[in-house]
Design an enzyme around this catalytic site. Structure first.
Site, PDB file in Angstrom:
ATOM      1  CG  HIS A 188      -3.137  -3.558   3.536  1.00  0.00           C
ATOM      2  ND1 HIS A 188      -2.127  -2.786   4.405  1.00  0.00           N
ATOM      3  CD2 HIS A 188      -3.939  -2.554   3.067  1.00  0.00           C
ATOM      4  CE1 HIS A 188      -2.345  -1.414   4.258  1.00  0.00           C
ATOM      5  NE2 HIS A 188      -3.099  -1.213   3.268  1.00  0.00           N
ATOM      6  CB  CYS A 226      -0.841  -0.109   1.192  1.00  0.00           C
ATOM      7  SG  CYS A 226      -2.310   1.028   1.031  1.00  0.00           S
ATOM      8  CD  GLU A 286      -0.283  -5.685   5.929  1.00  0.00           C
ATOM      9  OE1 GLU A 286      -0.717  -4.473   5.947  1.00  0.00           O
ATOM     10  OE2 GLU A 286      -0.096  -6.066   4.621  1.00  0.00           O
TER      11      GLU A 286
END
Length: 198
Positions: free
Chosen positions: A179, A84, A181
């Site tokens: 994302h 991002c 994560e």
């Protein structure tokens, strides 16, 4: 990673969701540490640049004396993965940047900030990513950028249904507009770790 020491990797920890990346990398067996200063950058073999606010990340990296050493490490071939805002920071060219905003560069791409609108326009979708194989990756986009142009040095890894590029790779540099994560699919982090020592 049996038989050899886990790589020491950093997560740029000036701003953004760096804690989530540290947790993922440690879960994958890496010795992951936060990086806020040039001396800490010197100790890592690779770096993740997290999501957050790219303009703030830029200002803080310069204020902490980290921007120029990081640009040099990227130029010298250190593996880096940006998600991002981290993708924006790796891009050679940024559209819709604020006045005076700089990046670390390295990726031969043109990225547009906040390409999908504001926080309310965040969305999730499944992406087919041939380089990662099956199954498709569930991707979470939060105030995400988009890669509008991919230069000859880089290659697109994933696109939306409308053809817009949302993941790119160039040597040991990796960038995603989404994302990973915040999901439980860590294949991009694994790909980043696999590039260390390559």
């Amino acid at each position: 990673m049996a038989g050899r020491a886990a790589p020491k990797v950093g997560v740029l920890a000036l701003q953004g969701d760096f804690r989530e990346h540290l947790l993922v990398l440690r879960e994958l067996g890496a010795d992951a540490v936060p990086v806020r200063r040039a001396a800490e950058l010197d100790e890592v073999a690779g770096l993740v640049i997290p999501g957050g606010e790219s303009s703030v990340m830029d200002k803080l990296s310069r204020a902490f004396g980290l921007a120029e050493p990081l640009k040099q490490r990227i130029a010298d071939g250190m593996p880096v993965y940006g998600t991002c805002a981290g993708l924006i920071m790796l891009a050679d060219t940024v559209r819709d940047a604020i006045a005076g905003q700089q990046t670390f560069g390295g990726l031969d791409v043109v990225v547009r900030r906040n390409a999908f609108g504001n926080q309310n326009d965040s969305f999730e979708t499944d992406l087919d990513i041939p380089a990662l194989g099956d199954p498709p990756m569930h991707a979470v986009f939060i105030r995400a950028p988009v890669i509008e142009e991919v230069g000859p040095a880089a290659r697109a890894l994933a696109t939306l249904d409308d053809g817009r590029v949302v993941a790119v790779e160039q040597g040991v540099l990796l960038g995603t507009a989404f994302h990973p994560e915040v999901t439980d699919d860590y294949r991009f982090h694994e790909r980043f770790l696999g590039s260390i020592g390559r």
